[in-house]
Design a protein around this motif. Structure first.
Motif, PDB file in Angstrom:
ATOM      1  N   LYS A  87     -13.370  12.776 -18.542  1.00 12.69           N
ATOM      2  CA  LYS A  87     -14.613  12.961 -19.162  1.00 12.69           C
ATOM      3  C   LYS A  87     -15.461  13.781 -18.302  1.00 12.69           C
ATOM      4  N   PRO A  88     -16.426  14.526 -18.959  1.00 15.43           N
ATOM      5  CA  PRO A  88     -17.272  15.266 -18.070  1.00 15.43           C
ATOM      6  C   PRO A  88     -18.011  14.204 -17.265  1.00 15.43           C
ATOM      7  N   GLU A  89     -18.336  13.154 -17.761  1.00 10.15           N
ATOM      8  CA  GLU A  89     -19.160  12.194 -17.017  1.00 10.15           C
ATOM      9  C   GLU A  89     -18.552  11.578 -15.644  1.00 10.15           C
ATOM     10  N   ASP A  90     -17.073  11.946 -15.558  1.00 12.85           N
ATOM     11  CA  ASP A  90     -16.472  11.561 -14.437  1.00 12.85           C
ATOM     12  C   ASP A  90     -16.644  12.411 -12.934  1.00 12.85           C
ATOM     13  N   THR A  91     -17.293  13.436 -13.515  1.00 16.36           N
ATOM     14  CA  THR A  91     -17.497  14.389 -12.299  1.00 16.36           C
ATOM     15  C   THR A  91     -18.238  13.707 -11.178  1.00 16.36           C
ATOM     16  N   ALA A  92     -17.685  13.963 -10.070  1.00 17.75           N
ATOM     17  CA  ALA A  92     -18.235  13.143  -8.758  1.00 17.75           C
ATOM     18  C   ALA A  92     -17.556  13.625  -7.645  1.00 17.75           C
ATOM     19  N   ALA A  93     -18.099  13.286  -6.529  1.00 16.62           N
ATOM     20  CA  ALA A  93     -17.336  13.112  -5.274  1.00 16.62           C
ATOM     21  C   ALA A  93     -16.616  11.953  -5.223  1.00 16.62           C
ATOM     22  N   TYR A  94     -15.497  11.674  -5.099  1.00 14.26           N
ATOM     23  CA  TYR A  94     -14.901  10.448  -5.034  1.00 14.26           C
ATOM     24  C   TYR A  94     -14.138  10.294  -3.451  1.00 14.26           C
ATOM     25  N   SER A  95     -14.516   8.870  -3.141  1.00 11.26           N
ATOM     26  CA  SER A  95     -14.198   8.778  -1.639  1.00 11.26           C
ATOM     27  C   SER A  95     -13.176   7.448  -1.468  1.00 11.26           C
ATOM     28  N   CYS A  96     -12.628   7.305  -0.718  1.00 13.76           N
ATOM     29  CA  CYS A  96     -11.770   6.038  -0.662  1.00 13.76           C
ATOM     30  C   CYS A  96     -12.343   5.277   0.838  1.00 13.76           C
ATOM     31  N   ALA A  97     -12.179   4.150   0.680  1.00 16.13           N
ATOM     32  CA  ALA A  97     -12.564   3.169   1.937  1.00 16.13           C
ATOM     33  C   ALA A  97     -11.880   2.109   1.945  1.00 16.13           C
ATOM     34  N   GLY A 102     -10.710 -10.163   3.192  1.00 14.32           N
ATOM     35  CA  GLY A 102     -11.564 -11.419   3.481  1.00 14.32           C
ATOM     36  C   GLY A 102     -12.883 -11.107   3.958  1.00 14.32           C
ATOM     37  N   SER A 103     -13.219  -9.825   4.162  1.00 21.36           N
ATOM     38  CA  SER A 103     -14.296  -9.455   4.659  1.00 21.36           C
ATOM     39  C   SER A 103     -15.299  -8.220   3.727  1.00 21.36           C
ATOM     40  N   ALA A 104     -16.500  -8.561   4.108  1.00 21.23           N
ATOM     41  CA  ALA A 104     -17.225  -7.330   3.277  1.00 21.23           C
ATOM     42  C   ALA A 104     -17.453  -6.265   3.991  1.00 21.23           C
ATOM     43  N   ASN A 105     -16.953  -6.164   5.112  1.00 20.00           N
ATOM     44  CA  ASN A 105     -17.142  -4.859   5.965  1.00 20.00           C
ATOM     45  C   ASN A 105     -15.952  -3.841   5.632  1.00 20.00           C
ATOM     46  N   TYR A 106     -16.409  -2.438   5.877  1.00 16.48           N
ATOM     47  CA  TYR A 106     -15.638  -1.401   5.567  1.00 16.48           C
ATOM     48  C   TYR A 106     -15.081  -0.859   6.997  1.00 16.48           C
ATOM     49  N   VAL A 107     -14.002  -0.670   7.260  1.00 11.47           N
ATOM     50  CA  VAL A 107     -13.368  -0.232   8.398  1.00 11.47           C
ATOM     51  C   VAL A 107     -13.067   1.002   8.572  1.00 11.47           C
ATOM     52  N   GLY A 108     -13.397   1.855   7.416  1.00  9.60           N
ATOM     53  CA  GLY A 108     -12.979   3.439   7.320  1.00  9.60           C
ATOM     54  C   GLY A 108     -13.251   4.104   6.208  1.00  9.60           C
ATOM     55  N   TRP A 109     -13.802   5.182   6.234  1.00  8.63           N
ATOM     56  CA  TRP A 109     -14.314   5.826   5.068  1.00  8.63           C
ATOM     57  C   TRP A 109     -13.511   7.244   4.870  1.00  8.63           C
ATOM     58  N   GLY A 110     -13.249   7.696   3.787  1.00  8.76           N
ATOM     59  CA  GLY A 110     -12.691   9.142   3.785  1.00  8.76           C
ATOM     60  C   GLY A 110     -13.820  10.112   3.734  1.00  8.76           C
ATOM     61  N   GLN A 111     -13.502  11.369   3.940  1.00 15.19           N
ATOM     62  CA  GLN A 111     -14.609  12.585   3.603  1.00 15.19           C
ATOM     63  C   GLN A 111     -15.048  12.842   2.236  1.00 15.19           C
ATOM     64  N   GLY A 112     -14.171  12.292   1.301  1.00 20.06           N
ATOM     65  CA  GLY A 112     -14.426  12.666  -0.060  1.00 20.06           C
ATOM     66  C   GLY A 112     -13.773  13.906  -0.642  1.00 20.06           C
ATOM     67  N   THR A 113     -13.513  13.892  -1.943  1.00 21.25           N
ATOM     68  CA  THR A 113     -12.690  14.847  -2.652  1.00 21.25           C
ATOM     69  C   THR A 113     -13.553  15.103  -3.903  1.00 21.25           C
ATOM     70  N   GLN A 114     -13.938  16.356  -4.313  1.00 18.26           N
ATOM     71  CA  GLN A 114     -14.666  16.705  -5.588  1.00 18.26           C
ATOM     72  C   GLN A 114     -13.620  16.810  -6.631  1.00 18.26           C
ATOM     73  N   VAL A 115     -14.340  16.231  -7.669  1.00 18.07           N
ATOM     74  CA  VAL A 115     -13.370  16.120  -9.245  1.00 18.07           C
ATOM     75  C   VAL A 115     -14.491  16.701 -10.103  1.00 18.07           C
ATOM     76  N   THR A 116     -14.295  17.744 -10.801  1.00 14.68           N
ATOM     77  CA  THR A 116     -15.116  18.365 -11.707  1.00 14.68           C
ATOM     78  C   THR A 116     -14.246  18.400 -13.172  1.00 14.68           C
ATOM     79  N   VAL A 117     -14.905  18.016 -14.153  1.00 13.28           N
ATOM     80  CA  VAL A 117     -14.355  17.797 -15.613  1.00 13.28           C
ATOM     81  C   VAL A 117     -15.237  18.621 -16.293  1.00 13.28           C
ATOM     82  N   SER A 118     -14.559  19.822 -16.839  1.00 13.76           N
ATOM     83  CA  SER A 118     -15.353  20.572 -17.615  1.00 13.76           C
ATOM     84  C   SER A 118     -15.321  20.188 -19.299  1.00 13.76           C
ATOM     85  N   SER A 119     -16.256  20.301 -19.966  1.00 12.92           N
ATOM     86  CA  SER A 119     -16.235  20.061 -21.348  1.00 12.92           C
ATOM     87  C   SER A 119     -15.543  20.960 -22.149  1.00 12.92           C
TER      88      SER A 119
END
Length: 119
Positions: A87-97, A102-119
């Motif tokens: 959906k167009p509202e899914d348009t965002a920069a998506y990142s993985c981590a 068992g921890s709340a800590n993140y040990v790595g982050w990706g740089q992100g990839t853009q997703v653009t959904v046109s209507s």
């Protein structure tokens, strides 16, 4: 620390599909919970989906439930986010981590990839 690289973003029409990949290096991939986030301009970051180290448990935000599927291939040290019925509202920069199990800590982050959904 684990290094993460996302790929698979792009421009798609509403109703289309994309599959994002998150390739990891360093650390023991199967020991990490893998999390997908997204952030649209002017909005707070949103947790989209999460998958356990074994891949047996997953969680989805209500906004994507039934349309997105998170998966992982521990042999390839890669996590995936299959996005259908976009959906167009899914348009965002998506990142993985990567989250230590068992921890709340993140040990790595990706740089992100853009997703653009046109209507």
């Amino acid at each position: 620390q684990v290094q993460l690289i996302e790929s698979g973003g792009g421009l798609v029409q509403a109703g289309g599909s994309l599959r994002l990949s998150c390739a990891a290096s360093g650390g023991t991939f199967s020991a990490y919970v893998m999390v997908w986030f997204r952030q649209a301009p002017g909005k707070e970051r949103e947790l989209v989906a999460r998958i356990s180290g074994t891949g047996l448990r997953s969680y989805y935000a209500d906004s994507v439930k039934g349309r997105f599927t998170v998966s992982r291939d521990n042999a390839k040290s890669t996590a995936y986010l299959q996005m259908n019925s976009l959906k167009p509202e899914d348009t965002a920069a998506y990142s993985c981590a990567a989250q230590a199990s068992g921890s709340a800590n993140y040990v790595g982050w990706g740089q992100g990839t853009q997703v653009t959904v046109s209507s």
